[in-house]
Design a protein around this motif. Structure first.
Motif, PDB file in Angstrom:
ATOM      1  N   LEU A 117     -17.411 -27.226   9.634  1.00 15.66           N
ATOM      2  CA  LEU A 117     -17.033 -28.607   9.345  1.00 15.66           C
ATOM      3  C   LEU A 117     -17.513 -29.531  10.452  1.00 15.66           C
ATOM      4  N   ALA A 118     -18.209 -30.595  10.052  1.00 10.27           N
ATOM      5  CA  ALA A 118     -18.638 -31.616  11.003  1.00 10.27           C
ATOM      6  C   ALA A 118     -17.659 -32.782  11.032  1.00 10.27           C
ATOM      7  N   SER A 119     -16.997 -33.037   9.909  1.00 11.57           N
ATOM      8  CA  SER A 119     -15.974 -34.081   9.819  1.00 11.57           C
ATOM      9  C   SER A 119     -15.087 -33.781   8.625  1.00 11.57           C
ATOM     10  N   GLY A 120     -13.884 -34.352   8.638  1.00 13.04           N
ATOM     11  CA  GLY A 120     -12.956 -34.100   7.544  1.00 13.04           C
ATOM     12  C   GLY A 120     -12.321 -32.729   7.626  1.00 13.04           C
ATOM     13  N   HIS A 121     -11.927 -32.206   6.472  1.00 13.58           N
ATOM     14  CA  HIS A 121     -11.273 -30.894   6.449  1.00 13.58           C
ATOM     15  C   HIS A 121     -11.761 -30.100   5.249  1.00 13.58           C
ATOM     16  N   TRP A 122     -11.360 -28.811   5.211  1.00 13.03           N
ATOM     17  CA  TRP A 122     -11.822 -27.890   4.187  1.00 13.03           C
ATOM     18  C   TRP A 122     -11.051 -28.116   2.879  1.00 13.03           C
ATOM     19  N   LEU A 123     -11.442 -27.400   1.837  1.00 12.85           N
ATOM     20  CA  LEU A 123     -10.811 -27.543   0.528  1.00 12.85           C
ATOM     21  C   LEU A 123      -9.299 -27.333   0.632  1.00 12.85           C
ATOM     22  N   ASP A 124      -8.568 -28.157  -0.113  1.00 16.35           N
ATOM     23  CA  ASP A 124      -7.111 -28.147  -0.048  1.00 16.35           C
ATOM     24  C   ASP A 124      -6.563 -28.069  -1.464  1.00 16.35           C
ATOM     25  N   PRO A 125      -5.701 -27.082  -1.755  1.00 12.10           N
ATOM     26  CA  PRO A 125      -5.124 -27.003  -3.110  1.00 12.10           C
ATOM     27  C   PRO A 125      -4.382 -28.271  -3.511  1.00 12.10           C
ATOM     28  N   ALA A 126      -3.922 -29.025  -2.529  1.00 15.22           N
ATOM     29  CA  ALA A 126      -3.230 -30.273  -2.854  1.00 15.22           C
ATOM     30  C   ALA A 126      -4.169 -31.347  -3.366  1.00 15.22           C
ATOM     31  N   SER A 127      -5.483 -31.159  -3.212  1.00 13.16           N
ATOM     32  CA  SER A 127      -6.474 -32.117  -3.710  1.00 13.16           C
ATOM     33  C   SER A 127      -7.370 -31.381  -4.697  1.00 13.16           C
ATOM     34  N   PRO A 128      -6.944 -31.293  -5.957  1.00 16.81           N
ATOM     35  CA  PRO A 128      -7.715 -30.495  -6.932  1.00 16.81           C
ATOM     36  C   PRO A 128      -9.103 -31.043  -7.224  1.00 16.81           C
ATOM     37  N   ASP A 129      -9.352 -32.326  -6.933  1.00 11.59           N
ATOM     38  CA  ASP A 129     -10.690 -32.889  -7.159  1.00 11.59           C
ATOM     39  C   ASP A 129     -11.462 -33.058  -5.853  1.00 11.59           C
ATOM     40  N   GLY A 130     -10.957 -32.469  -4.777  1.00 14.53           N
ATOM     41  CA  GLY A 130     -11.608 -32.612  -3.481  1.00 14.53           C
ATOM     42  C   GLY A 130     -12.775 -31.649  -3.306  1.00 14.53           C
ATOM     43  N   VAL A 131     -13.849 -32.107  -2.659  1.00 19.05           N
ATOM     44  CA  VAL A 131     -15.040 -31.289  -2.434  1.00 19.05           C
ATOM     45  C   VAL A 131     -15.505 -31.462  -0.994  1.00 19.05           C
ATOM     46  N   VAL A 132     -16.356 -30.529  -0.546  1.00 16.15           N
ATOM     47  CA  VAL A 132     -16.990 -30.607   0.775  1.00 16.15           C
ATOM     48  C   VAL A 132     -18.497 -30.666   0.558  1.00 16.15           C
ATOM     49  N   LEU A 133     -19.165 -31.634   1.195  1.00 15.02           N
ATOM     50  CA  LEU A 133     -20.598 -31.841   1.025  1.00 15.02           C
ATOM     51  C   LEU A 133     -21.376 -31.241   2.187  1.00 15.02           C
ATOM     52  N   GLU A 134     -22.546 -30.671   1.874  1.00 18.31           N
ATOM     53  CA  GLU A 134     -23.484 -30.260   2.921  1.00 18.31           C
ATOM     54  C   GLU A 134     -23.974 -31.513   3.644  1.00 18.31           C
ATOM     55  N   SER A 135     -24.191 -31.426   4.960  1.00 17.26           N
ATOM     56  CA  SER A 135     -24.404 -32.615   5.788  1.00 17.26           C
ATOM     57  C   SER A 135     -25.642 -33.412   5.369  1.00 17.26           C
ATOM     58  N   HIS A 136     -26.748 -32.747   5.025  1.00 14.55           N
ATOM     59  CA  HIS A 136     -27.950 -33.483   4.619  1.00 14.55           C
ATOM     60  C   HIS A 136     -27.726 -34.208   3.296  1.00 14.55           C
ATOM     61  N   LEU A 137     -26.993 -33.594   2.387  1.00 10.24           N
ATOM     62  CA  LEU A 137     -26.654 -34.256   1.130  1.00 10.24           C
ATOM     63  C   LEU A 137     -25.769 -35.469   1.386  1.00 10.24           C
ATOM     64  N   ALA A 138     -24.804 -35.323   2.290  1.00  7.91           N
ATOM     65  CA  ALA A 138     -23.910 -36.447   2.600  1.00  7.91           C
ATOM     66  C   ALA A 138     -24.688 -37.627   3.155  1.00  7.91           C
TER      67      ALA A 138
END
Length: 767
Positions: A117-138
């Motif tokens: 992780l470069a920023s933010g946090h990892w996937l969380d069951p409390a956020s069912p629509d939450g995602v983590v992006l690869e840094s170049h894509l972000a």
């Protein structure tokens, strides 16, 4: 020891300028070598660090949903697996931009391939629509944690929880979809799956891929990504920058060592009487050697320490990747050792070349030998020895004596003259190589079509536009010169050890203008052109037939030409869309390569086409590899400055030696009637002739050497030979003329002073 130091101090006061130039040249050389080392570390260590910390998979297999991936568990050499994970290919939009992505159904806990992780946090069951992006894509989507992204042509949205670095192939708008780690609930319509495999022996990657494809079946394999491909892609142009800096740094080090050797040798010849006096008053040969050796080691040591201090204190403040590279390099375990070893190596090399010349000083006899221009109390004109027959004929033809005697002085002693020309030609040769690198990069920008980039835009159309409507929309734009429909698919190579890019661009009526370095265009049925990387991978040549597998269907193509390919490490084979349709008549274009009219602003054209598509077109500018190589221009400029400084040192040495040796002949030249101006002309002409010979040699050898080096680098990177571009002849002529005129101008003042010396000073010089 005290007498040695006093003599060294006196010599330093006499040659302050030469000492300063030697110190500055050493600073530039050591800086180049340190920067090259930092860039090499920056090219390799970031990816290696991520791979080790994430326990990255050595192979990622993208397959169809029907693949029975459980069969991989029993393969020899497989240490562990990650997945399989369901995947969905879609497009995300954010801030007016869009990107093709792969949604990967990822569990909460990962043991293999968990991104950093470069920023933010990892996937969380409390956020069912939450995602983590690869840094170049972000970065491409201008997305940050907390942003909401929309899936194209749907009402679905996802929320960015974090941005992470991964050791997998990074996002590329033209080649590689971006990676999105998502909860399984976000992957609504999976159309594939992916599994990662860690191997007990990474060197057996090709064999492991072959076994996996055999077990699963070629028909279910979509793409194979290996750790070697990901590492090579991550290193990118940083490794090239390191190689360029290292090459020129070593070349400059050799040139500096030779310049120091020439300077000491020339000074020994000019101070034979002083050295003899030192020996007569008790100096041993060892002491004489130490005088010269310690003096020049001190210069080199001062320059090396200065370069190391500058790199240590100010290196991380440099702009761009140079600063980032040094900051990362300074955090590596072996940084301190390298920071000492490289300057120490440079000092030792200069000491070795200095010691050879200083050893000759120790062999000077304590009794001065009579000078060859003074015999029996009379003086005879012995300007460099007896005049040759051509020189005598030139004097008979009333050629100005200054020109004839100057030319004769420059080349009368063949061994010494050739050595001087070679030492001066080396930095000029390296400057020509640097100019060729600069010209090649400029050609990438000014003529992208000649290096395999005829199209400026890549356009993808969604399901709302068919092929006919898309072509009509693109043709209506007045700045579009041509639009070539095409497809790009992954194909398994023979042996099933890797995947390559199979492209079908253009049609029989409107063929795609590939940049060919060898062979001919693909015009007939089953004909294709291939990149150097593919030829090397398959060990084939132009004229061979190759077989590959696309979705379990064989595709056999005849390679009739080698194209310059800047993408996918040259592992590309290209044919026409019509040829691919012979195997699959239902094949329709998935993208369009758009060539713009000359002078068109690419970004404005992209914006105009995006607006005209009304949300149905995804328009990207084609990435020019020269954009990442632009920093090489600054590198080339710095290298040219260092080499020019070394050349200046050698030139001053040559001028000083010519003036000192001319003092012996001054009385004779005056006796035969030459005026002070003509005597000055002898020295100026001798220096100019030496510089002219060095410029001709440096240019004649530097141009082909530059072509060979650049094409060799292109071949090793997969782009292929044929990209080198030498400087224009006019620029080389200006460069050579400037070198000759500069040498003549620098020699004018000391030559004038020597020609106007008093009679008593001249007699003391020949005594």
């Amino acid at each position: 020891m005290r007498a040695t130091l006093r003599w060294a101090h006196s010599d330093l006061r006499t040659h302050r300028g030469e000492a300063l130039f030697l110190v500055l040249a050493t600073v530039g050389i050591v800086l180049s070598l340190l920067l090259a080392t930092a860039l090499f570390g920056y090219a390799t260590n970031p990816w290696q660090r991520v791979f080790e910390q994430t326990r990255g998979a050595h192979v990622w297999l993208h397959t169809a949903r029907s693949a029975q991936l459980s069969k991989l568990a029993g393969l020899d050499g497989v240490e562990s697996e990650a997945g399989p994970y369901a995947t969905e290919t879609t497009t995300l939009t954010s801030h007016g931009t869009r990107a093709a992505v792969e949604l990967r159904a990822t569990p909460q806990h990962l043991t293999i391939g968990r991104p950093l992780l470069a920023s933010g946090h990892w996937l969380d069951p409390a956020s069912p629509d939450g995602v983590v992006l690869e840094s170049h894509l972000a970065r491409a989507l201008l997305a940050e944690p907390g942003d909401t992204l929309t899936l194209l042509d749907t009402a679905r949205t996802v929320t960015v929880l974090g941005i992470a670095d991964s050791a997998e192939p990074r996002y590329d708008p033209d080649e590689q979809p971006g990676l999105v780690w998502a909860p399984p609930s976000v992957v609504h319509a999976p159309n594939g799956q992916v599994i990662g495999v860690r191997l007990t022996n990474p060197d057996d990657t090709d064999y492991a891929v072959q076994r996996a494809v055999t077990v699963l079946g070629a028909g279910v394999i979509g793409e194979v990504a290996t750790w070697q491909q990901a590492r090579a892609e991550a290193q990118g142009d940083n490794r090239l920058l390191g190689q360029v800096l290292g090459l020129f740094g070593l070349g400059a080090l050799i040139a500096a060592g030779l310049a120091v050797h020439g300077a000491i040798t020339t000074r020994i010849r000019g101070h034979l009487r002083d050295i003899s006096i030192l020996k007569a008053i008790g100096f041993t040969p060892g002491q004489v050697v130490r005088v010269f050796l310690l003096q020049h080691i001190a210069y080199a040591l001062l320059g090396a320490v200065t370069a190391a201090a500058l790199t240590r204190s100010l290196g991380s403040t440099l702009p761009g990747r140079l600063g980032d590279a040094i900051a990362l390099w300074q955090g590596l375990p072996g940084h301190a050792v390298t920071l000492v070893a490289i300057p120490a190596g440079a000092v030792l090399f200069i000491a070795a070349t200095t010691g050879l010349a200083a050893w000759r000083a120790g062999r000077v006899p304590p009794v001065p030998t009579p000078l060859p221009s003074v015999r029996g109390g009379t003086t005879t004109p012995q300007v460099g020895g007896r005049l040759s027959a051509p020189a005598r004929r030139a004097l008979g033809l009333r050629v100005p004596p200054a020109l004839v005697l100057g030319w004769h002085t420059a080349f009368a002693r063949r061994t010494r003259s050739l050595t001087t020309v070679a030492r001066l030609a080396l930095p000029l040769l390296l400057i020509v190589v640097a100019m060729s690198a600069w010209t090649t990069i400029s050609r990438f920008h000014s003529e992208p079509g000649r290096i395999g980039l005829p199209a400026a835009l890549t356009v993808h159309a969604d399901a709302g536009l068919d092929d006919r409507d898309t072509r009509a929309l693109l043709a209506r734009d007045p700045q579009v010169a041509a639009a070539y429909p095409g497809v790009e698919v992954a194909a398994l190579v023979p042996g099933q050890t890797a995947t390559i890019a199979l492209r079908g661009f253009g049609t029989a009526h409107a063929p795609y203008p590939y940049a060919l370095a060898e062979g001919r265009p693909a015009r007939g049925a089953d004909e294709a052109v291939a990149g150097q990387g593919l030829l090397d991978l398959l060990d084939v040549r132009v004229g061979d037939w190759v077989r590959m597998t696309v979705s379990n269907q064989p595709q056999i193509l005849h390679i009739v030409g080698r194209s310059i390919e800047t993408e996918n490490a040259g592992r590309v084979i290209s044919t026409s869309l019509d040829t691919l349709r012979e195997n699959d008549p239902t094949l329709s274009p998935t993208l369009y390569q758009v060539r713009l009219r000359p002078g068109t602003d690419v970004r404005q054209a992209a914006g105009r086409l995006t607006a005209a598509g009304d949300g149905h077109l995804d328009v990207h500018t084609v990435t020019n590899p020269a954009d990442g190589l632009s920093r090489l221009r600054g590198v080339a400029a710095g290298v040219i400055a260092v080499l020019a400084l070394i050349g200046l040192i050698e030139l001053l040495t040559t001028i000083g030696g010519t003036v000192r040796e001319g003092e012996r002949d001054l009385l004779a030249l005056k006796a035969i009637g030459l005026s002070p101006r003509q005597i000055t002309g002898v020295t100026v002409t001798a220096t100019a002739c030496t510089a002219l010979a060095a410029a001709l040699a440096g240019t004649a050898l530097g141009a082909p050497l530059a072509h060979w080096l650049i094409n060799t680098q292109g071949r090793s990177s997969g782009i292929g030979a044929g990209i080198a571009q030498g400087p224009p002849l006019a620029l080389l002529a200006v460069f050579g003329t400037a070198a000759v005129l500069g040498a003549a101008a620098l020699s004018a003042l000391p030559a004038t002073r020597a020609a106007r010396r008093r009679l008593a000073d001249t007699l003391s010089a020949v005594a």
